[in-house]
Design a protein around this motif. Sequence first.
Motif, PDB file in Angstrom:
ATOM      1  N   GLN A 432       0.824  -1.199   0.000  1.00 60.15           N
ATOM      2  CA  GLN A 432       0.000   0.000   0.000  1.00 60.15           C
ATOM      3  C   GLN A 432       0.866   1.260   0.000  1.00 60.15           C
ATOM      4  OE1 GLN A 432      -2.853   0.059   3.160  1.00 60.15           O
ATOM      5  NE2 GLN A 432      -3.946   1.835   2.376  1.00 60.15           N
ATOM      6  N   LEU A 433       1.976   1.210   0.751  1.00 57.72           N
ATOM      7  CA  LEU A 433       2.893   2.347   0.778  1.00 57.72           C
ATOM      8  C   LEU A 433       3.501   2.572  -0.601  1.00 57.72           C
ATOM      9  CD1 LEU A 433       4.395   4.500   2.424  1.00 57.72           C
ATOM     10  CD2 LEU A 433       6.097   2.760   3.003  1.00 57.72           C
ATOM     11  N   ASN A 434       3.833   1.512  -1.288  1.00 53.77           N
ATOM     12  CA  ASN A 434       4.396   1.646  -2.636  1.00 53.77           C
ATOM     13  C   ASN A 434       3.394   2.286  -3.588  1.00 53.77           C
ATOM     14  OD1 ASN A 434       6.779   0.460  -1.801  1.00 53.77           O
ATOM     15  ND2 ASN A 434       6.149  -1.607  -2.428  1.00 53.77           N
ATOM     16  N   GLU A 435       2.111   1.944  -3.433  1.00 56.24           N
ATOM     17  CA  GLU A 435       1.093   2.560  -4.279  1.00 56.24           C
ATOM     18  C   GLU A 435       1.001   4.060  -4.019  1.00 56.24           C
ATOM     19  OE1 GLU A 435      -2.492   0.458  -3.585  1.00 56.24           O
ATOM     20  OE2 GLU A 435      -1.831  -1.406  -4.564  1.00 56.24           O
ATOM     21  N   TYR A 436       1.095   4.444  -2.733  1.00 53.13           N
ATOM     22  CA  TYR A 436       1.062   5.878  -2.392  1.00 53.13           C
ATOM     23  C   TYR A 436       2.251   6.609  -3.005  1.00 53.13           C
ATOM     24  CZ  TYR A 436      -2.577   4.842   1.060  1.00 53.13           C
ATOM     25  OH  TYR A 436      -3.729   4.452   1.665  1.00 53.13           O
ATOM     26  N   ASN A 437       3.419   5.994  -2.928  1.00 54.77           N
ATOM     27  CA  ASN A 437       4.607   6.631  -3.498  1.00 54.77           C
ATOM     28  C   ASN A 437       4.472   6.785  -5.009  1.00 54.77           C
ATOM     29  OD1 ASN A 437       5.894   6.846  -1.011  1.00 54.77           O
ATOM     30  ND2 ASN A 437       6.866   4.821  -1.184  1.00 54.77           N
ATOM     31  N   GLN A 438       3.870   5.772  -5.647  1.00 56.12           N
ATOM     32  CA  GLN A 438       3.672   5.847  -7.100  1.00 56.12           C
ATOM     33  C   GLN A 438       2.701   6.964  -7.454  1.00 56.12           C
ATOM     34  OE1 GLN A 438       2.367   2.190  -8.761  1.00 56.12           O
ATOM     35  NE2 GLN A 438       2.599   2.867 -10.892  1.00 56.12           N
ATOM     36  N   SER A 439       1.631   7.082  -6.710  1.00 56.61           N
ATOM     37  CA  SER A 439       0.655   8.153  -6.960  1.00 56.61           C
ATOM     38  C   SER A 439       1.284   9.517  -6.753  1.00 56.61           C
ATOM     39  CB  SER A 439      -0.554   7.980  -6.037  1.00 56.61           C
ATOM     40  OG  SER A 439      -1.166   6.732  -6.249  1.00 56.61           O
ATOM     41  N   LEU A 440       2.121   9.653  -5.713  1.00 55.44           N
ATOM     42  CA  LEU A 440       2.784  10.919  -5.443  1.00 55.44           C
ATOM     43  C   LEU A 440       3.702  11.293  -6.593  1.00 55.44           C
ATOM     44  CD1 LEU A 440       3.277  13.208  -3.412  1.00 55.44           C
ATOM     45  CD2 LEU A 440       5.084  11.804  -2.393  1.00 55.44           C
ATOM     46  N   GLY A 441       4.384  10.308  -7.172  1.00 53.10           N
ATOM     47  CA  GLY A 441       5.255  10.592  -8.292  1.00 53.10           C
ATOM     48  C   GLY A 441       4.467  11.068  -9.503  1.00 53.10           C
ATOM     49  N   VAL A 442       3.276  10.479  -9.720  1.00 53.79           N
ATOM     50  CA  VAL A 442       2.444  10.916 -10.832  1.00 53.79           C
ATOM     51  C   VAL A 442       2.000  12.363 -10.630  1.00 53.79           C
ATOM     52  CG1 VAL A 442       0.275  10.519 -12.030  1.00 53.79           C
ATOM     53  CG2 VAL A 442       1.712   8.579 -11.385  1.00 53.79           C
ATOM     54  N   LEU A 443       1.605  12.678  -9.388  1.00 56.93           N
ATOM     55  CA  LEU A 443       1.164  14.044  -9.102  1.00 56.93           C
ATOM     56  C   LEU A 443       2.293  15.047  -9.317  1.00 56.93           C
ATOM     57  CD1 LEU A 443      -0.992  13.456  -5.892  1.00 56.93           C
ATOM     58  CD2 LEU A 443      -1.801  14.017  -8.177  1.00 56.93           C
ATOM     59  N   ASP A 444       3.517  14.632  -8.916  1.00 49.73           N
ATOM     60  CA  ASP A 444       4.657  15.534  -9.114  1.00 49.73           C
ATOM     61  C   ASP A 444       4.910  15.774 -10.596  1.00 49.73           C
ATOM     62  OD1 ASP A 444       5.020  15.756  -6.419  1.00 49.73           O
ATOM     63  OD2 ASP A 444       6.565  14.194  -6.281  1.00 49.73           O
ATOM     64  N   SER A 445       4.673  14.737 -11.427  1.00 48.12           N
ATOM     65  CA  SER A 445       4.967  14.876 -12.851  1.00 48.12           C
ATOM     66  C   SER A 445       3.940  15.733 -13.578  1.00 48.12           C
ATOM     67  CB  SER A 445       5.042  13.496 -13.500  1.00 48.12           C
ATOM     68  OG  SER A 445       3.788  12.853 -13.410  1.00 48.12           O
ATOM     69  N   ILE A 446       2.710  15.784 -13.080  1.00 51.91           N
ATOM     70  CA  ILE A 446       1.693  16.534 -13.822  1.00 51.91           C
ATOM     71  C   ILE A 446       1.570  17.980 -13.337  1.00 51.91           C
ATOM     72  CG2 ILE A 446       0.362  14.460 -14.258  1.00 51.91           C
ATOM     73  CD1 ILE A 446      -1.585  15.293 -12.113  1.00 51.91           C
ATOM     74  N   LEU A 447       2.354  18.357 -12.326  1.00 53.97           N
ATOM     75  CA  LEU A 447       2.310  19.741 -11.868  1.00 53.97           C
ATOM     76  C   LEU A 447       3.022  20.673 -12.843  1.00 53.97           C
ATOM     77  CD1 LEU A 447       2.894  19.399  -8.011  1.00 53.97           C
ATOM     78  CD2 LEU A 447       0.774  19.976  -9.205  1.00 53.97           C
ATOM     79  N   VAL A 448       3.897  20.103 -13.698  1.00 57.81           N
ATOM     80  CA  VAL A 448       4.639  20.925 -14.653  1.00 57.81           C
ATOM     81  C   VAL A 448       3.718  21.300 -15.822  1.00 57.81           C
ATOM     82  CG1 VAL A 448       6.662  20.986 -16.157  1.00 57.81           C
ATOM     83  CG2 VAL A 448       6.734  19.713 -13.995  1.00 57.81           C
ATOM     84  N   ASP A 449       3.711  22.540 -16.241  1.00 63.25           N
ATOM     85  CA  ASP A 449       2.927  23.036 -17.376  1.00 63.25           C
ATOM     86  C   ASP A 449       1.455  22.695 -17.230  1.00 63.25           C
ATOM     87  OD1 ASP A 449       5.209  24.053 -18.457  1.00 63.25           O
ATOM     88  OD2 ASP A 449       5.577  22.281 -19.741  1.00 63.25           O
ATOM     89  N   VAL A 450       0.922  22.931 -16.046  1.00 59.18           N
ATOM     90  CA  VAL A 450      -0.500  22.622 -15.815  1.00 59.18           C
ATOM     91  C   VAL A 450      -1.383  23.453 -16.743  1.00 59.18           C
ATOM     92  CG1 VAL A 450      -2.360  22.706 -14.143  1.00 59.18           C
ATOM     93  CG2 VAL A 450      -0.082  21.940 -13.446  1.00 59.18           C
ATOM     94  N   ASN A 451      -1.061  24.737 -16.879  1.00 57.79           N
ATOM     95  CA  ASN A 451      -1.882  25.623 -17.714  1.00 57.79           C
ATOM     96  C   ASN A 451      -1.833  25.182 -19.176  1.00 57.79           C
ATOM     97  OD1 ASN A 451      -2.588  27.152 -15.523  1.00 57.79           O
ATOM     98  ND2 ASN A 451      -0.849  28.575 -15.761  1.00 57.79           N
ATOM     99  N   ARG A 452      -0.680  24.759 -19.610  1.00 60.52           N
ATOM    100  CA  ARG A 452      -0.505  24.312 -20.997  1.00 60.52           C
ATOM    101  C   ARG A 452      -1.453  23.156 -21.321  1.00 60.52           C
ATOM    102  NH1 ARG A 452       4.925  21.301 -23.048  1.00 60.52           N
ATOM    103  NH2 ARG A 452       4.452  21.193 -25.306  1.00 60.52           N
TER     104      ARG A 452
END
Length: 535
Positions: A432-452
């Motif tokens: 479950q912890l690994n799933e949380y870490n994976q989700s956090l990484g996805v969130l970090d990746s989509i914060l770039v160029d949000v407006n774009r």
Amino acid sequence: MKRRKREKDKFRGKLAVGMYLDGDQIQVVCLRKKGKRIKLVDAAILSPHKEVQPQPVEEILDEEGGLPVLEDHPELNFNPAELGATDLNFGDSGDQTNELPVLLLSALNRYPKKKYHICLTLPEPNIYYAYFHTDWDLKGKKLKQKVIEELGKERPNAKNLKPDAIQLFKLADGRLMAIVRDNDLPLYTLFETIKSNYVHRAPRIRFTETAELSLVNLINAHYDFEIEEVTAVIHIGIDSSRLLFMQGNEIFHISYIIASGLQSENIATTVQSRLMLEYDNLQLKNLKRVILTGEAFESGIYDLLREKLPEEISVEYARFDKFDTFGIDPLLSRFAIAGGAALRALDSPKKNQQYQADLTPTDILDGQKSIKLGFIGWLLLALLPVLTLFFFYKIHDQQEQFKTIDGKLQLYKQDLYHLKEIEKKLAEEQNQLNEYNQSLGVLDSILVDVNRWSNFNLKLARLVERIGKMWITEIAPHKNDELMIRGYSIYRNRIPRLTHQLKHADLLKVEVQEIRQKKVYFFEIKYQMPREQNR
């Protein structure tokens, strides 16, 4: 008194008794070895027929105690009256009984206990021969199993053969010869019949071989042949005869058994015809010698062969120089097979010229084994009660310790079960912890160029809504800033409009498909995302 002393002295030394079953008669030969000297001390033919009168032939001793030297054939005269009486019973047994076990028991009880072994020789059909042109590059047990498998293809009973029933030899021409023992063994049955009636301990069976091997071993002990020299060996028995050929001191060919013996009127002619037939079939150019054994003297085959064969081919009776006898080879030839078996037990082979075969069943060999107790053995036997009590106490003590250890082991098993449950829960939490870490990484990746991305999604949604009758099913990254846009349109002509209005887009694919039994158009567009200028 003097005769009793002679009887006792002649059996001193190492003894070997050879036995051969010829029809319903048994040939018995006893050899004695003292130092390097081997001597024939006893020989007899045991026959159950009452009508056959015994013909004892007594030994005529000269001043030095040797056997008489007789003239060579044809002047030989073996009339019992002329030869006198001897211990060598060259005729049939004088016991007036028709029971062969009684005759055999009486003969064997003459020999000292624990001083001799029995060497048995089996004739056909108690054994048979099989030949193979290859050994399949196998050896030992694997080769025997392969031979049994091959024999089973022609003889159904051969599939049940045991390895101890087969002996294998390489012949002079390279073939593999298999000697196979049949299950019907009358000699063994006879021994079991008289086993409980021995005066002394029952003698042991040293080995069991075939009549042909006994003959070859006897001849090899007396002759040194040239490598290319071919020798024919003829043995005339009571009910059957046999013929074999040797090349040098090795077996070259064993002919099929001749179902005629001394009792046949034309046995000499029959054997001579078989010899000439084999001579032609085998193309024997180097036949130098014919050796006669068995009842050859009585059959008259010597004169017939001397008349039919070329002069350069020697015809002679088997030699018995090793038996310390001279001048009576024709008389001893009837004991060639039994004598050859006994000689093998006492004589040292010359340059691997002795065929070592043993067809004795394993269960018979195991039944002969005995345990000899020395001083330590008797001491252990005396201490057996004490040792029994000691080991009983030790076993009881070990059992108590085992129960204690077993109780601890059960407790350890329970602890191990609980630890495994905890380990299982830890694994679930870690996943479950690994799933949380994976989700956090996805969130970090989509914060770039949000407006774009938001602007692109808004633009695409407005275009689809404006054009109408189409929908987007997938937007996936492709290379760098490229996107793959996939979707469906009810009308084909609206797909190019979407591509044109998106700009920086290429239409890659349009396919006709059916959804709910209606025709639609699947499309795939590659879109290059423009980068926004920094403000």
